[in-house]
Every structure is written in structure tokens, then in C-alpha cells.
Motif scaffolding. Structure first.
Motif, PDB file in Angstrom:
ATOM      1  N   PRO A1006     113.197  32.883  89.231  1.00 29.84           N
ATOM      2  CA  PRO A1006     113.004  33.358  90.612  1.00 29.84           C
ATOM      3  C   PRO A1006     112.168  34.634  90.691  1.00 29.84           C
ATOM      4  N   CYS A1007     111.836  35.237  89.545  1.00 26.43           N
ATOM      5  CA  CYS A1007     111.005  36.459  89.592  1.00 26.43           C
ATOM      6  C   CYS A1007     109.874  36.376  88.574  1.00 26.43           C
ATOM      7  N   GLN A1008     108.877  37.241  88.766  1.00 28.06           N
ATOM      8  CA  GLN A1008     107.685  37.246  87.894  1.00 28.06           C
ATOM      9  C   GLN A1008     107.860  38.266  86.762  1.00 28.06           C
ATOM     10  N   ASN A1009     106.734  38.604  86.096  1.00 30.09           N
ATOM     11  CA  ASN A1009     106.714  39.589  85.000  1.00 30.09           C
ATOM     12  C   ASN A1009     107.697  39.268  83.889  1.00 30.09           C
ATOM     13  N   LEU A1010     107.730  38.002  83.475  1.00 31.26           N
ATOM     14  CA  LEU A1010     108.582  37.589  82.364  1.00 31.26           C
ATOM     15  C   LEU A1010     107.873  37.989  81.068  1.00 31.26           C
ATOM     16  N   THR A1011     108.476  38.946  80.319  1.00 29.29           N
ATOM     17  CA  THR A1011     107.764  39.503  79.157  1.00 29.29           C
ATOM     18  C   THR A1011     108.275  38.984  77.823  1.00 29.29           C
ATOM     19  N   SER A1012     109.573  38.616  77.739  1.00 30.02           N
ATOM     20  CA  SER A1012     110.068  38.090  76.464  1.00 30.02           C
ATOM     21  C   SER A1012     111.313  37.241  76.675  1.00 30.02           C
ATOM     22  N   ILE A1013     111.591  36.356  75.703  1.00 27.91           N
ATOM     23  CA  ILE A1013     112.769  35.492  75.785  1.00 27.91           C
ATOM     24  C   ILE A1013     113.481  35.472  74.439  1.00 27.91           C
ATOM     25  N   LYS A1014     114.797  35.282  74.482  1.00 25.18           N
ATOM     26  CA  LYS A1014     115.609  35.141  73.264  1.00 25.18           C
ATOM     27  C   LYS A1014     116.546  33.961  73.475  1.00 25.18           C
ATOM     28  N   LEU A1015     117.080  33.445  72.361  1.00 25.36           N
ATOM     29  CA  LEU A1015     117.917  32.251  72.439  1.00 25.36           C
ATOM     30  C   LEU A1015     119.208  32.476  71.670  1.00 25.36           C
ATOM     31  N   HIS A1016     120.350  32.088  72.279  1.00 28.22           N
ATOM     32  CA  HIS A1016     121.616  32.134  71.552  1.00 28.22           C
ATOM     33  C   HIS A1016     122.611  31.187  72.221  1.00 28.22           C
ATOM     34  N   ASN A1017     123.221  30.336  71.385  1.00 29.35           N
ATOM     35  CA  ASN A1017     124.279  29.431  71.882  1.00 29.35           C
ATOM     36  C   ASN A1017     123.875  28.665  73.138  1.00 29.35           C
ATOM     37  N   ASP A1018     122.736  27.996  73.094  1.00 31.12           N
ATOM     38  CA  ASP A1018     122.255  27.208  74.230  1.00 31.12           C
ATOM     39  C   ASP A1018     122.050  28.044  75.490  1.00 31.12           C
ATOM     40  N   GLN A1019     121.889  29.336  75.300  1.00 31.29           N
ATOM     41  CA  GLN A1019     121.571  30.213  76.438  1.00 31.29           C
ATOM     42  C   GLN A1019     120.223  30.868  76.184  1.00 31.29           C
ATOM     43  N   LEU A1020     119.423  30.912  77.232  1.00 33.54           N
ATOM     44  CA  LEU A1020     118.098  31.527  77.166  1.00 33.54           C
ATOM     45  C   LEU A1020     118.152  32.862  77.899  1.00 33.54           C
ATOM     46  N   TRP A1021     117.835  33.939  77.174  1.00 35.95           N
ATOM     47  CA  TRP A1021     117.829  35.277  77.770  1.00 35.95           C
ATOM     48  C   TRP A1021     116.373  35.628  78.085  1.00 35.95           C
ATOM     49  N   CYS A1022     116.135  35.958  79.351  1.00 34.29           N
ATOM     50  CA  CYS A1022     114.759  36.202  79.802  1.00 34.29           C
ATOM     51  C   CYS A1022     114.637  37.622  80.329  1.00 34.29           C
ATOM     52  N   CYS A1023     113.694  38.366  79.736  1.00 34.21           N
ATOM     53  CA  CYS A1023     113.496  39.757  80.157  1.00 34.21           C
ATOM     54  C   CYS A1023     112.324  39.840  81.137  1.00 34.21           C
ATOM     55  N   THR A1024     112.615  40.239  82.375  1.00 37.58           N
ATOM     56  CA  THR A1024     111.546  40.487  83.355  1.00 37.58           C
ATOM     57  C   THR A1024     111.522  41.989  83.615  1.00 37.58           C
ATOM     58  N   GLY A1025     110.582  42.439  84.385  1.00 41.10           N
ATOM     59  CA  GLY A1025     110.492  43.880  84.636  1.00 41.10           C
ATOM     60  C   GLY A1025     111.746  44.440  85.281  1.00 41.10           C
ATOM     61  N   SER A1026     112.344  43.693  86.214  1.00 41.47           N
ATOM     62  CA  SER A1026     113.435  44.251  87.021  1.00 41.47           C
ATOM     63  C   SER A1026     114.825  43.868  86.520  1.00 41.47           C
ATOM     64  N   CYS A1027     114.932  42.825  85.687  1.00 44.05           N
ATOM     65  CA  CYS A1027     116.258  42.404  85.233  1.00 44.05           C
ATOM     66  C   CYS A1027     116.158  41.553  83.975  1.00 44.05           C
ATOM     67  N   ILE A1028     117.331  41.314  83.351  1.00 41.16           N
ATOM     68  CA  ILE A1028     117.424  40.363  82.241  1.00 41.16           C
ATOM     69  C   ILE A1028     118.290  39.205  82.729  1.00 41.16           C
ATOM     70  N   LEU A1029     117.715  37.989  82.723  1.00 42.62           N
ATOM     71  CA  LEU A1029     118.405  36.812  83.253  1.00 42.62           C
ATOM     72  C   LEU A1029     118.888  35.931  82.102  1.00 42.62           C
ATOM     73  N   VAL A1030     120.015  35.255  82.330  1.00 46.61           N
ATOM     74  CA  VAL A1030     120.535  34.329  81.327  1.00 46.61           C
ATOM     75  C   VAL A1030     120.638  32.950  81.963  1.00 46.61           C
ATOM     76  N   ALA A1031     120.033  31.929  81.288  1.00 42.63           N
ATOM     77  CA  ALA A1031     120.059  30.572  81.835  1.00 42.63           C
ATOM     78  C   ALA A1031     120.466  29.596  80.731  1.00 42.63           C
ATOM     79  N   SER A1032     121.044  28.468  81.105  1.00 41.31           N
ATOM     80  CA  SER A1032     121.369  27.445  80.104  1.00 41.31           C
ATOM     81  C   SER A1032     120.084  26.722  79.724  1.00 41.31           C
TER      82      SER A1032
END
Length: 1173
Positions: A1006-1032
Motif C-alpha cells: 500500500p506504500c511506495q519507497n520499498l528499499t529492502s525485504i527479508k524472509l522468515h517463517n513464511d513471512q516477508l518483512w518489507c522496509c519502506t521509508g515510513s514503516c516496516i510491513l510484514v506479509a505472508s
């Protein structure tokens, strides 16, 4: 007949415009047209046509005889039978000599029972059938079709730059001795006027074509008419270079009437000259070492098929017989190709040492001076040719052709390390010893698969290292390098049914399409090379059927299978001629729309390739600083801009700030003379045994009196020693640079004189070394102090490049003193004392912790004119694949520099493996090893480039992102890569099937400026400028969110790391020197904070065991610097502060958790290797 044009049953097919129809009958009957009283055997020969642009078209001609009844009124007996010759000529864009010879042979068998009119119908059907056969794309797929009674193979070229080879490459080796083959190659390389003669018309073209292929990738640029008919003999009067062929019957006529020709008799192997206009023409010899290797390899070849047949059972099947012979020929052709390519590489390997890529200059004079005396006549002639000029252009464009690939794969370790250090050319002790004793001087080889133990590695001193774990190839070993033969598949083209009506052609295309679709569906996805060829062919068939969108889709699949064979021009033509309705349909499909825009944009930005090549010339006018920098770089003396600026200051001491041509000439000549003299230094074996094999003598003093005896002081990159004089020259150690304690320049009283004397005090000896150097004393004082300071810097910073820079500085000082010859020369030379001045002005103590943790430094910008920022680092472990050369098994360090450049190091020796290759022109953002044989590289141009680690080339790319690719990660199941995820700046995440490269899922944040992603236990951690989101990862549903919590609204998340074992996520903000740690079970609680001293911003971080390594940028005394903080993840405290970079730390990567590698910004542009505790 052109296999690529579309033909309908009403279309008038014309002969290609560059074929001379008037001259064609003469070439079909080159010996004349004669009616005979008895039938002759069918005969086949070959033609080559060249248009004004140098494009070649090929012809294969079959001659056969038909009986003709002659009616005679006065004759009442039996009517005489005459035989009339007929000729059928097949014209092709490509040199399919054997394939078309087989086709014509089948046709002649079929024509025997028929009369004239029936013959014509059969020939039309034959022509139409050939017309429907496509040419295979480059790569490992040959096409097979049935032309009763034979199976015809249409071979492909090996890769887009290779020629098509469909003839027996060993024919010249059967007709000529190896020495004569070399003589003929020399005649072609020196662009003589050459005429081949034979009694066999077919041999003329085949032999000439073989010699053209022997010289690949060099190309003959002049007239090429390998077969002249009797009426065309006046062609040999042409004044320019040419290669032609005549029947042996015309030998006397041609040799007596035309001057200055090289006459080559294929039938008896003679090479002679026609009468000379002036002096006798000398054919120079091929360089001796290259010739010797070539002759040995020719003698080792098995050239006779009969010898191969001795142990095989007799074949009872024509098809098997044909395949057996073809397989033998293919193997022999490969060996001949490798042998002739190795010859070309051995002849021209050292050309690259005399090129300046920035200014596109070749220093031919210096190149010639460095050739052996006996080889110089050859090079003098070759260097003036068009062929060589085109070869130079390809080298300066860094073209990765067959020459470059073989040259790279047979580089010695010393060559690779010279790429890194660019040390002035001198003979190493090893080369000196091998010159004196044994030309086959061999070094033992060690094979290493793991990362080297860096604490055991002593600091390298010179362009090669004794202590590195490496494999050394000697020239003797290189000479017989054999590449593994590549496996080739065949595809059977469906039968073509007659009569050739529209319905038959339509059903042929439908069958062809279905066969290809079946092959595509049954092929495993990891066989992308074959898939690409099937997609290409299916695209062609769709195009012939008029299904343009299908064709575009298949061509688009080449991006993910092999983009080297993407037919850009053909796709552009399809797009330009596409009906509006179909164009609208194409634009509705995002992937086709992107393909079309990419192809059309390429046309708009027609890149102007700078193709000029300059020969180095000394300047004729005064030079300001910028011009001086350019001239020095062109000369090949030094590339580094800062060093050249100091040299400019030195040469302009006491003058206005410009340099006159005379000063430049004196300086250049002195430098080159010193270089040449150093090559002549010949130390006795008793001295060589005291020195390391990679040491070189860079300077010798005059004979001087010292307290160790009379002799000459010698300088190497490691030490000073005295070359004592007397009955037998001996070796006395003066000092290793690292052991020097003090250096003084004083005077000693002798009678009424004060003699300038150099004093050197060392740590290991009580006695101070004294040398009465007289006029040389001041220069040697500067030299020793600079080398001492450079060695100290190299030891302190674990950076061997400093000693190389110090060496360059002292040699420049020497040349300045030699060139200026004025009272201020020593003051001028002191301007180049860079390390000595640094030592005195800024005493740079390396902190103890840094010194203990830092193991080594390397410079990926070596050889560039200025340092470049390191954007991404990737370490890939070594593995030994039985099909590979052992060198490919070593661990590698991948380094992304600016504008899409990637440099790869062999991590077992830190030598450059493949100096540089480019991925687009934008900044690269991420690199990851997805499988053992593939590295994926993300770029700001929205493309993911896929590098094959065996061939070290990029032949696939993923174009599905619409914005900068920012990160790529791999999901592993049971240790095996199962899926890859890539992110782009616009918030898109794509999940990829690794083997098929198909998109599994796409997710839009839902937001732009996605700079990096990490993976753990079928969860995707996404770092954007304003927040860090976690998605399945499966449904891509949002599950959690870490909000930006700082009061400063301008800051944004910069980087983050997961520590799942401790339920932690670590993150940093822009412009902040604090690290924040959240508990992943409770995002609402306030994060823990770790403050980092002397840090202005945290740029990157990686987890190594139980530590977090954090790279930062900071300021010190007004300059940017890079610090690395090693933080305990348990105690949350800083365990180490490492000061190893003079600029921001931009990239970090771990090597097997034993080492951490850090890369810095463009002020320094170096990689530091740290020991991980």
C-alpha cells in the motif's frame, strides 16, 4: 534461396540483389562449357559472392551430364549420342557447404530417370523445399530434415559472434605442412595479394574458407573471390590486396604476367612469388614461440578417418555411416578451431598491455620494442593492416569474443595480479631464472576450494603473491589448453508434402509449430539454452503463419532463456508493419507493451560507438594540466589522476604551470629507456636465490663504495641489497623496507672533499649501512624514504597497493631527475614523495583493534583513472564441478561499481578473475546467488540480470518490474532454493519460480519507497521509508506493521535486519546515529536504542553469528570517513569500532561467517577484509 523470407505460391522470388546473374553461368562452368561424347561423373564446387559492403553470399553448384541425340540427315547408321553439361546452383546467405552439397547430391540421384521437362518440375520442388527450411539460431541446436536418401543437417553457429562451420576444417592440414600453413596465415595477416591454384575447383573455395576461419576473430577486409573462371583471370591484375583462386592450368599465365603475387599451389603444397617489381618479397615468420606450439599441436592431431575406422565394426547402415563420420569430423573441427584460436591469442596476447582504453590509444612503438628481435618483421607488417586495426577496435571496445574468452581463461596468475596493481613492467626473478635456465620452468600448483585462511597469509609485496592460495598456469601449460566440447542437440523438421499448394505449406507450418510446442512442453525448465532455440524457431514459424502476437510472445521468452539470440531488427520490423488492430491488442498485454517500447527505444537511442583508434604520439604543443593528464594516460606510464597532478607539479617547478613538448619528450624517453634497461638486468643465480620469485629489480645505482664493499645498490619492491663487484658478483642484504629504523643523507670527509653519503639504520643490525653515493645521494635518499613510508602504510593498512604506489612514485622521481637535469631537480622530485609527506604531516596510527581485525585490502578500481564507489558486495562459495576448469571452482567475490560495472575476484588469491563486465548503464542495487550456477543482479533500470557463473556472462534477464529493483532474496526448503522474491521501489514484490523464471505471484504494497525485504517463517518483512510491513508469503496478506516513531518527520527507515532467534528486528533511520531494536512480539512497546559514537548515519548492517556488523558514515577533520561497529546482539553493546575506510561504508557481506567484507564510497573505493570472531 534465402531461408528467412516469406513466400506465397504467387510471389515472384528474385535472386538476391548482390548476385551477378550475368557472371553466374561462368562460375557454374568455370572451366568452360563443353559437349562431350561420353558422360562424365557428377561434380560439385563452391562459390562465394561479396557485395560492395563486404557481405558474403554463398553458392554450391552441381554439374551433371544429360544425353542429347544429334539428328544427322546424311547419316543412316546409329545416331551418335552427345552429353551436355547442366548446372544447378543453390545460393544461400550462409556457408552451408556440406549441407547443400548433400542436398544437391540427393537431387542428382532423383533426376537420373527423368527427361528435360520432368527435371524442371523436380528442381522447382527441390528449390521450394529448401526455401521452407529455416536457418537455426546460434547455439546448441542443429536442424535435421529428410532429403531422400540422406538426412541433411543444417548446423548452427556456436554463439552469435562465431562463424558457421559446415566444411572439413582439416583440409589445409592435409594439403600443406604445418610450417606452410603458418606461412599462408602470415600472407593473409600481412594482407598480401594471394592466389590459390588447384586442379580441383571445389578445393579452391574450401581451402580459402578454412584459412578465413583459422584467423577468426580477425577478419579479411579485402576482395575475396576464391574461384575465378577462365574469363575472369584479369581480376588478378587488381592493385589492392586480394585473395583469389584459379585452376592450375592458368598458373604459368598468372605468374608471368602479374607482379608481386603470392602463388599457392594446393595440389603440391608449393608457395612461390610471381615476378617482383622491386626487391624480393620476404614473408616474415610467425613469432617463434607461437609457431612452435602450433606445429606441435598439428602434429598431435589425428587427421585420417581411415585410422579411426580400423577398430570399429563395419557399418551396414548409410545413416549410421554418415553420423559416425560427422561426429569424427565435428570433434576434429573443434580441435582445429581451438588450435588456431590459441595461435592467434599467443601472437596478439600482449597487445592489451599497450592499450589505453580511456583515450583509445595503442602504443605501437612500445609494443614493437618489447617483441623478440626475430619476431619484429612479422609485427611491423601486421600492425599496419586493416585486419589488425579492426582487431584493435574490438579490444578497445572490450568485446567479449572468442579471442577475449580464451585470453582470459589462459591468463597466468601474474597477469591477473598485474591487472590489480599496474606495476611498471620489470622481469621477476622467476622469469629471469627461467630465461637463464629452463624455458619450461614449472611451478607447483595447488588447488583450493575453500576461502583462504587469511591470518596465515603474509602481505603480498608485488604483483604476485607467494603466500596466496592459488593455481599458476605456465605458458607451456597454456599452450595446449583444451576447452570442453559442448553437447549439441538436433531437431527434426517435419516432412514437406507435394504438390506444394497453399494447403500443404499451411499444414507444414502447423506441424512444425506443433512439433516445437511439444518439444518446449517436454523439456525440463533448467535446459534454458535449448528452450531459447525452440522459442526462437516457433516465433519464426508464427511469423510465417502471420500470427504476429504469438511471434512476439515467443521472442519475448528469449529474455528468460537466452537474450543473446533476441532478433532485435526482426522484432522492430514486425512492430513497424503491424496492423493497428493487432498493435492495440499487443499494447493491452503489459509484457508485450514493454517489449515493444524497449525495442523501439533502442532504435531511437542509436548509440554512437566511438570506433576510432589512435596511435600514441608525443605532443607537439605546450600542455596545460588537463591535456598533460590525458597525454600521460595515453602513454601508459600511469593512470591515476592524483599521481599525474603531482608529476605535473614536479615537472613545472620554477616555471609557469604548463609543460613544453621537449620536457615531456625527455621525461617519456627517460622512462622508457629505464624500462628497457631494466629488462636487460641479468643477475647471477647466486643472487637470484636470495630473492623471492616475484621480486623485480626496479633501480640500480652506479658502482659505489660502501661499508659493505664496492658494488651497486639495487632496489626491489621488498628490499635494498648490494650487488657486490669483484671476481664473482655477490649479494649482500642492506635492508628490508619494513626493518628500516632511520634514513639520513649526510656528507663524509675524504681528504679535502665532503662526499654525500646515505646512511640506513635497520632494526635487525647494529651496524649502520653507509654508501658514498655522491651525486646520486639526494635522489636515493628520497627513494628509500618513500619506499619505507609506503611499506609502513601497506603494513599498517594491510593494503599491498600502497607499496605499488610508492614504487610508481620513486620511478617517476627517477625519471623527473633524469629528464630535468637542473639545479632544482631534487626539489622537483620531492613533489612526488607522497607517502613520506603523509607520514610527516599526518602521523596516521591505525588503532590496535582495527589492525588486529583487518586482514587485507583490495582495490576493485585498479587500472581506472579514479576510485569508484562500491555499491554491492556478494561472496559465493567455491565448489568443484567435474565438468569445469578447476579455476571456476574457487570462491568468488562479486563487486558492483558505478554504471552497471561488475568486477569479480577469485577469493582464494584476491586476484581479478574477469576484469569487468557491464549490466546495463544504471546503478546496481543488489546481488544474490540464487542457485550454484546463477547470480541475480538487480538494477535501477528495473531489470534483474542473471549471470551464468560458469560462462561468466549474462544471457537472461527479468523485465517484469516497472521501477528500480531494490532487493532480491531466496527462500530455501531443506537447503534447496525453492522460490525467489524481488522488490522494487514502487512497492511491488514478485515471487519467482527459480527454474522456469515464471512469475508465481505479484504483490503491491500500500506504500511506495520499498528499499529492502527479508524472509522468515513464511513471512516477508518489507522496509519502506515510513514503516516496516510484514506479509505472508503465500497470500501476500498484511499481518503486522512497525511505524516510523521518530519526531523528525524528514527521517525515514534506511536499513533493517531480523534476529528471529531473539524475536528482534534491528533498524536505522536516515541522518541518525542510533540503532533501534524492536521486539517482534510487541511492536507497540518502545524500541531499545543503541547510540553509536562518531557516526552521522548508519548505511548498512549484516548479522554474523551473534554479532551485528554495522557500516556507517561519519566526519573527521572535515573529511568523510567510514566506521564499522561490531555490536554484541546479547549485551547490546559495541564490542569493536573499526576504522578501515576513508569514506562511507556502503556495502557489507559475510564470507562463510569467517570473514566480513566491507566496501567504501567513491573517495576511497576499496574493499576491506575483516576477521569475524
Amino acid at each position: 534461396l534465402n531461408g528467412e523470407q516469406k513466400a506465397t505460391d504467387t510471389e515472384d522470388i528474385t535472386v538476391p540483389v548482390d548476385i551477378d546473374l550475368i557472371g553466374l553461368p561462368q562460375l557454374c562452368f568455370p572451366g568452360g562449357l563443353y559437349i562431350t561424347s561420353e558422360s562424365k561423373e557428377d561434380h560439385i564446387h563452391f562459390l562465394v559472392f561479396t557485395d560492395v559492403c563486404g557481405n558474403r553470399t554463398y553458392g554450391v553448384v552441381a554439374q551433371y551430364y544429360q544425353p542429347l541425340q544429334v539428328c544427322c540427315l546424311a547419316y543412316t547408321g546409329k545416331m551418335p549420342v552427345c552429353f551436355v553439361p547442366f548446372a544447378i546452383c543453390v545460393i544461400s546467405r550462409y556457408p552451408y557447404f556440406n549441407a547443400l552439397k548433400d542436398c544437391l547430391s540427393c537431387l542428382l540421384v532423383q533426376l537420373r530417370p527423368f527427361k528435360d521437362l520432368d527435371v524442371e518440375e523436380h528442381i522447382k520442388e527441390f528449390a521450394a523445399k529448401l526455401f521452407l527450411i529455416p536457418s537455426p539460431p546460434p547455439g546448441p541446436l542443429h536442424l535435421v530434415f529428410n532429403m531422400k536418401p540422406l538426412q541433411i543437417i543444417i548446423p548452427s553457429r556456436e554463439d552469435p559472434d562465431s562463424p558457421i562451420i559446415d566444411l572439413d576444417l582439416h583440409l589445409p592440414l592435409l594439403c600443406f605442412k604445418p610450417e606452410q600453413v603458418l606461412q599462408i596465415m602470415t600472407c593473409i595477416l600481412t594482407e598480401q595479394r594471394i592466389v590459390f591454384f588447384s586442379s580441383d575447383w571445389a578445393l579452391l573455395t574450401l581451402i580459402a574458407e578454412c584459412f578465413m576461419l583459422y584467423l577468426h576473430p580477425l577478419q579479411w577486409q579485402h576482395t575475396f573471390v576464391p574461384l575465378l573462371s577462365r574469363q575472369m583471370l584479369d581480376f588478378v591484375m587488381a592493385p589492392t590486396s586480394f585473395l583469389m583462386g584459379c585452376h592450375i592450368d592458368h598458373f604459368e599465365e598468372v605468374s608471368t604476367e602479374t607482379e608481386d603475387l603470392i602463388l599457392i599451389n594446393i595440389d603440391n603444397g608449393d608457395i612461390t612469388h610471381s615476378k617482383m617489381a622491386e626487391e624480393e618479397l620476404e614473408i616474415p615468420d610467425v613469432p617463434a614461440q607461437a609457431a612452435e606450439t602450433f606445429i606441435k599441436r598439428v602434429e598431435s592431431l589425428q587427421l585420417h578417418y581411415d585410422l579411426e575406422l580400423c577398430h570399429l565394426r563395419a557399418s551396414t547402415d548409410l545413416g549410421e555411416l554418415q553420423m559416425r563420420r560427422r561426429a569424427w569430423q565435428q570433434k576434429l573441427n573443434t580441435e582445429v578451431q581451438q588450435m588456431t584460436l590459441q595461435l592467434i591469442v599467443n601472437i596478439f596476447r600482449e597487445v592489451k598491455d599497450h592499450l589505453n582504453y580511456e583515450h583509445r590509444v595503442f602504443n605501437s612503438e612500445e609494443f614493437l620494442k618489447t617483441r623478440a628481435t626475430g619476431d619484429q618483421p612479422f609485427y611491423k607488417k601486421v600492425l599496419e593492416t586493416y585486419m589488425f586495426h579492426s582487431f584493435l577496435k574490438a579490444r578497445l571496445n572490450r568485446k567479449m569474443d572468442a579471442f577475449a574468452r580464451l585470453e582470459l581463461s589462459t591468463q597466468s596468475e601474474e597477469d591477473r595480479l598485474n591487472l590489480m596493481f599496474h606495476t611498471p613492467r620489470r622481469l621477476t626473478m622467476e622469469k629471469m631464472a627461467s630465461k637463464q635456465f629452463n624455458p619450461q620452468y614449472m611451478i607447483s600448483r595447488r588447488m583450493v576450494i575453500s576461502m583462504p585462511n587469511l591470518q596465515d597469509i603474509k602481505l603480498p609485496e608485488g604483483p604476485a603473491r607467494n603466500s596466496s592460495l592459488r593455481r599458476i598456469e605456465t605458458s607451456a601449460h597454456q599452450s595446449s589448453v583444451k576447452m570442453p566440447s559442448k553437447s549439441v542437440s538436433t531437431f527434426k523438421i517435419p516432412e514437406i508434402h507435394f504438390p506444394l499448394m497453399f494447403q500443404c505449406v499451411h499444414s507444414y507450418y502447423t506441424d512444425f509449430f506443433n512439433h516445437l510446442s511439444k518439444a518446449i512442453n517436454t523439456l525440463p525448465p533448467d535446459n534454458s539454452a535449448l528452450l531459447a532455440r525452440y522459442f526462437y524457431l516457433r516465433g519464426l514459424i508464427s511469423l510465417m503463419q502471420g500470427k504476429l502476437l504469438n511471434a512476439l510472445s515467443d521472442f519475448q521468452n528469449l529474455d528468460k532463456t537466452d537474450l543473446r539470440i533476441f532478433p532485435t531488427d526482426l522484432v522492430r520490423k514486425i512492430v513497424e508493419t503491424m496492423p493497428p488492430s493487432e498493435r492495440l491488442q499487443a499494447d493491452r498485454k503489459p509484457e508485450l507493451k514493454k517489449l515493444i517500447s524497449r525495442v523501439m527505444e533502442k532504435q531511437r537511442e542509436v548509440m554512437k560507438i566511438d570506433d576510432h583508434v589512435k596511435n600514441f604520439e608525443l605532443p607537439k604543443t605546450h600542455m596545460q594540466l588537463d591535456d598533460f593528464v590525458k597525454r600521460i594516460q595515453e602513454s601508459g606510464i600511469v593512470k591515476d589522476i592524483d599521481t599525474i597532478h603531482r608529476l605535473f607539479d614536479a615537472l613545472t617547478v620554477g616555471h609557469q604551470k604548463q609543460i613544453d613538448p621537449e620536457t615531456f619528450r625527455d621525461f617519456y624517453n627517460y622512462w622508457k629507456e629505464t624500462e628497457a634497461e631494466a629488462q636487460e638486468v641479468n643477475l647471477p643465480p647466486t643472487v637470484i636465490e636470495h630473492l623471492d620469485k616475484n621480486e623485480c629489480v626496479y633501480k640500480l645505482s652506479c658502482s659505489v663504495k660502501t661499508n659493505y664493499g664496492v658494488g651497486k645498490i639495487a632496489l626491489t619492491q621488498k628490499r635494498l641489497f648490494l650487488l657486490t663487484e669483484g671476481g664473482r658478483p655477490g649479494y649482500v642484504q642492506i635492508a628490508a623496507f619494513r626493518d628500516i629504523e632511520d634514513v639520513k643523507s649526510t656528507t663524509v670527509a675524504f681528504l679535502l672533499l665532503r662526499i654525500p653519503t646515505l646512511r640506513i639504520k635497520t632494526l635487525s643490525k647494529k651496524e649502520v649501512f653507509e654508501a658514498n653515493l655522491k651525486t646520486e645521494c639526494d635522489l636515493w635518499y628520497l627513494i628509500v624514504k618513500e619506499m619505507w613510508a609506503g611499506k609502513k602504510m601497506a603494513d599498517d593498512h594491510k593494503d599491498p597497493q600502497y607499496i605499488q604506489q610508492a614504487l610508481t612514485n620513486v620511478l617517476l622521481m627517477d625519471a623527473v631527475v633524469g629528464a630535468l637535469q637542473s639545479s632544482k631537480t631534487i626539489y622537483a622530485a620531492s613533489k612526488l614523495s607522497y607517502f613520506d609527506r603523509m607520514k610527516n604531516e599526518v602521523p596516521m596510527m591505525v588503532p590496535k583493534t582495527t589492525s588486529e581485525t583487518l586482514k587485507h585490502k583490495i582495490n576493485p578500481s585498479a587500472g581506472e583513472t579514479f576510485p569508484q564507489a562500491i555499491d554491492v558486495l556478494l561472496y559465493t562459495p567455491g565448489h568443484l564441478d567435474p565438468s569445469e576448469r578447476p579455476g571456476n571452482a574457487h570462491p568468488k567475490l562479486w563487486c558492483a561499481l558505478n554504471e552497471g560495472k561488475v568486477v569479480v575476484f577469485d577469493a582464494s588469491s584476491w586476484s581479478i578473475q574477469q576484469h569487468c563486465f557491464k549490466m546495463g548503464r544504471s546503478k546496481l542495487t543488489c546481488m544474490i546467488m540464487v542457485e550454484q550456477s546463477h547470480v541475480w543482479i538487480g538494477s535501477q533500470d528495473s531489470i534483474i540480470y542473471i549471470i551464468n557463473t560458469h560462462s561468466m556472462s549474462c544471457n537472461k534477464q527479468l523485465n517484469d518490474h516497472r521501477s528500480d529493483v531494490t532487493d532480491i532474496i531466496v527462500e530455501k526448503k531443506n537447503g534447496i532454493p525453492s522460490e525467489a522474491y524481488s522488490s522494487s521501489l514502487d512497492g511491488t514484490v514478485i515471487a519467482w519460480n527459480i527454474s522456469t523464471l515464471k512469475v508465481n505471484r505479484v504483490f503491491q504494497l500500500p506504500c511506495q519507497n520499498l528499499t529492502s525485504i527479508k524472509l522468515h517463517n513464511d513471512q516477508l518483512w518489507c522496509c519502506t521509508g515510513s514503516c516496516i510491513l510484514v506479509a505472508s508469503t503465500h497470500e501476500f496478506q498484511l499481518q503486522m506493521k512497525i511505524e516510523h516513531h521518530l519526531k523528525d518527520v524528514c527521517s525515514y527507515f534506511l536499513c533493517f535486519q531480523l534476529f528471529p532467534e531473539r524475536d528482534e528486528v534491528w533498524a536505522s533511520y536516515s541522518g541518525s546515529s542510533d540503532l533501534y531494536i524492536w521486539n517482534t512480539k510487541d511492536f507497540s512497546s518502545t524500541p531499545q536504542k543503541i547510540h553509536l559514537q562518531d557516526c552521522s548515519e548508519i548505511m548498512c548492517m549484516i548479522r554474523v553469528k551473534n554479532q551485528m556488523w554495522v557500516g556507517s558514515s561519519g566526519r573527521s577533520q572535515g573529511k568523510s570517513k567510514g566506521k564499522i561497529y561490531v555490536i554484541s546482539t546479547e549485551k547490546k553493546t559495541v564490542e569493536k569500532e573499526l576504522v578501515g575506510h576513508a569514506d562511507t561504508v556502503k556495502a557489507l557481506c559475510s564470507a562463510e561467517d569467517r570473514y566480513v567484507l566491507s566496501g567504501s564510497g567513491k573517495e576511497e573505493g576499496k574493499i576491506a577484509i575483516w576477521k569475524a570472531e
